[in-house]
Design a protein around this motif. Structure first.
Motif, PDB file in Angstrom:
ATOM      1  N   GLU A  98       9.229 -22.625   0.887  1.00 34.07           N
ATOM      2  CA  GLU A  98       8.221 -22.198   0.163  1.00 34.07           C
ATOM      3  C   GLU A  98       7.853 -23.242  -0.837  1.00 34.07           C
ATOM      4  O   GLU A  98       8.844 -23.434  -1.617  1.00 34.07           O
ATOM      5  CB  GLU A  98       8.278 -20.699  -0.338  1.00 34.07           C
ATOM      6  CG  GLU A  98       8.274 -19.799   0.779  1.00 34.07           C
ATOM      7  CD  GLU A  98       8.030 -18.287   0.389  1.00 34.07           C
ATOM      8  OE1 GLU A  98       8.055 -18.114  -1.255  1.00 34.07           O
ATOM      9  OE2 GLU A  98       8.235 -17.246   0.962  1.00 34.07           O
ATOM     10  N   SER A 148       2.804 -18.983  -2.669  1.00 30.15           N
ATOM     11  CA  SER A 148       3.635 -19.566  -1.552  1.00 30.15           C
ATOM     12  C   SER A 148       2.735 -19.807  -0.628  1.00 30.15           C
ATOM     13  O   SER A 148       1.417 -20.362  -0.607  1.00 30.15           O
ATOM     14  CB  SER A 148       4.039 -18.345  -1.003  1.00 30.15           C
ATOM     15  OG  SER A 148       2.994 -17.370  -0.520  1.00 30.15           O
ATOM     16  N   SER A 149       3.198 -20.586   0.297  1.00 29.66           N
ATOM     17  CA  SER A 149       2.562 -21.570   1.448  1.00 29.66           C
ATOM     18  C   SER A 149       1.798 -20.592   2.266  1.00 29.66           C
ATOM     19  O   SER A 149       0.573 -20.635   2.941  1.00 29.66           O
ATOM     20  CB  SER A 149       3.290 -22.107   2.227  1.00 29.66           C
ATOM     21  OG  SER A 149       4.400 -21.210   2.995  1.00 29.66           O
TER      22      SER A 149
END
Length: 632
Positions: A98, A148-149
């Motif tokens: 992440e 986060s991604s």
């Protein structure tokens, strides 16, 4: 096999490693047959064709009469399916990470400008949208700038769109640049150049062999395996033999007189008609619409031909071309020099065969280097104060002193122009010229009738006559002939520029070409717009012979380099080959032009029995002289 990750390779090559020689040996591996499928088709011309046709006919009859036929049997069988197998393989574990990043308005702006995906106006609009989005997120709290991604698309949708679309576009652009670099590289162009030559020589191999007077090679596999080809060849040979036999019988009846046979020193069976056999034409899309004004062989390379393209009519003038053609590629010229005006004359240098001198319709002279791929002229007479004011109808490189010993020979470039000047060009830092002769007008000798009053002669508009052509003596280059527009031919000397040594009057129109006989150096030919060709002897002002076979102006003439009796003439509608040892009344060969085209220039090949003919469509035809017995 050792597998190394890309991150672990951190060695940097030093200067010694780059300069060290590395030997690479290329070897051929064993041939791996991936798949071999036997053919189920047989050529109709092969030896097994009859047997296969018979088998197919028997099988077709059997299938047609299948019910109740004892030879037809139906059988069934059961096949076993192969056992299924399960295969497993192991790979490295996929590690998920992440990552987060902080994006500002300036990041949006720099990303758009760096990748050049969107125009400037759209980039500014995106920056304004991104500013509003960042303000709303700042009101909610700065703790949401890190994510986060999986949640990044919800926070910064603009940034995600740019990055996802930019990477494929950048990769595609890099691939296009790489492909363009390969296509424009010098090595690739050189390889294509040689590949094109190989293909052209394979295609034109039979005709090139005939041109070089070599035996034509045939493929033995093709001639032995294909019966149809052999039969066609035998049939064509038989037809040719029948025609030849018929012609011999006609000639035998025509030449039964023993005195004629003794004069010809031939038997009737040996007499064959001389003719011109077309081999190929030097032509391409660039030369269409131009007239071939002049041709010249390279003095060092007999396979290199320079051709000038222009227009003879004042109202049809346009830009010209000077092309260098090679026997290795008859379909496209090796060098193309584009000129601002129509090309009227050109010639290769003897001491420096890479230099090509070109004369143009506006009176300018340029020198090109054929070794260089740059089409710009090395020297140009544009800045010369003494340049010609009329078309340069002919130019030639002439050795200064043939009797000089050692390597002290020098060349000089001589031109003749419609402004009435014969000039010598000095090749230094720039082109400049001096006058060898100013051709003055001469009054025609008219016989006065008894009782006729003398008329006052009208003053000419210009005191100088337009020069059309010239030719230097093959043994003494101090003397030369100059043909004029008023129909006169003057014999001049380089040592005397004030008066003519001799004047030959015989033509009633402009003299387009004069040519000394290379074997009998006291004779020369001239052709004119008055439809005639005249043979002169330099010590006599009276024509020796006059040739007039057609009612058309004669554009060009040239002597054969192998015989003192043979010459070629280019008329508007046809090209003629004259052999004075056979007939002085009619040409031995006549070849007519294509409909709508006119022949403009002729040139014999140096080392072979071939003739080159240029026309008004931009084509240079190469013809083989067959059955022309040229005496020594």
């Amino acid at each position: 096999d050792v597998q190394v990750r890309q991150e672990e390779i951190k060695e940097e090559l030093t200067e010694e490693d780059l300069d060290r020689r590395v030997d690479i040996y290329l070897t051929e591996t064993e041939t791996l047959w991936i798949w071999d499928m036997p053919s189920v088709v047989v050529s109709a011309e092969s030896e097994d064709a009859a047997r296969v046709v018979e088998r197919n006919k028997i099988y077709a009859d059997m299938c047609k009469n299948r019910p109740g036929n004892d030879r037809y049997v139906e059988k069934t069988m059961q096949t076993i399916n192969g056992a299924t197998k399960n295969k497993e393989m192991q790979c490295d574990k996929i590690i998920m990470e992440e990552k987060g990043m902080t994006v500002t308005n300036w990041d949006f702006y720099d990303t758009f400008n760096a990748l050049e995906i969107e125009p400037t106006s759209r980039a500014e609009g995106s920056r304004a949208t991104a500013g509003k989005s960042s303000k709303s997120h700042a009101a909610k709290g700065h703790d949401q700038t890190m994510a986060s991604s999986s949640d990044r698309g919800n926070i910064f949708p603009g940034c995600t769109m740019v990055l996802e679309g930019a990477v494929p576009a950048r990769i595609h652009k890099e691939e296009e640049c790489h492909s363009e670099a390969i296509l424009t590289s010098e090595n690739f162009q050189q390889d294509l150049f040689f590949m094109e030559r190989i293909l052209m020589e394979n295609i034109f191999q039979p005709k090139l062999a005939v041109y070089r007077q070599l035996p034509v090679l045939t493929d033995p596999d093709v001639t032995s395996d294909t019966r149809g080809t052999v039969a066609a060849m035998k049939k064509s040979k038989q037809e040719e033999h029948d025609k030849e036999k018929k012609y011999k019988e006609e000639q035998k009846e025509a030449f039964m007189d023993s005195s004629v046979l003794s004069d010809l020193n031939q038997t009737p069976e040996e007499i064959l008609p001389p003719r011109l056999e077309w081999l190929w034409s030097y032509t391409c899309d660039l030369t269409k619409g131009y007239s071939v004004s002049s041709m010249a062989w390279n003095k060092a390379n007999p396979d290199l031909l320079a051709v000038g393209y222009g227009a003879f009519d004042f109202k049809e003038q346009k830009k010209g071309l000077a092309c260098c053609w090679s026997l290795k590629n008859p379909m496209w010229p090796e060098r193309i020099f584009r000129c601002e005006h129509g090309v009227t004359a050109l010639d290769f240098s003897t001491t420096s065969p890479n230099l090509l001198a070109v004369g143009m319709y506006n009176g300018s002279v340029a020198i090109y280097n054929v070794r260089s791929r740059n089409d710009a002229a090395l020297l140009d007479s544009g800045e010369s104060p003494n340049k010609h004011t009329g078309p340069v109808w002919q130019l030639r490189w002439v050795e200064q002193d043939r009797g000089a010993t050692g390597d002290g020979k020098k060349e000089r470039l001589i031109c003749i122009s419609a402004d009435g000047r014969v000039t010598e060009w000095l090749i230094q830092k720039r082109l400049d010229c001096t006058d060898l002769m100013k051709i003055k007008r001469t009054e025609s000798e008219k016989k006065k009738l008894p009782g006729q009053k003398e008329r006052k002669s009208e003053a000419p508009i210009s005191q100088q006559a337009a020069g059309m052509c010239f030719d230097f003596h093959p043994k003494d280059t101090n003397f030369y002939l100059a043909g004029t527009e008023e129909g006169h031919i003057h014999r001049c000397s380089c040592s005397c520029s004030e008066q003519f040594l001799e004047t030959y009057r015989g033509h009633k129109g402009p003299v387009y070409k004069v040519a000394w006989n290379p074997s009998s150096t006291d004779m020369f030919l001239s052709c004119s717009a008055d439809w005639s060709i005249i043979l002169w002897q330099q010590d006599s002002q009276t024509p020796v012979l006059t040739f007039s076979s057609a009612s058309a102006c004669v554009q060009d003439i040239t002597w054969s380099p192998k015989s003192a009796f043979v010459f070629a003439a280019a008329k508007e509608s046809r090209v003629e080959i004259w052999d004075l040892s056979v007939s002085i009344l009619d040409p031995v060969i006549s070849c007519f032009a294509n409909p709508g085209a006119k022949f403009t220039s002729v040139l014999f090949a140096e080392n072979t029995d071939c003739l080159l003919v240029g026309d008004s469509d931009g084509d240079v035809g190469v013809f083989e002289l067959q059955n022309l017995a040229a005496p020594s």
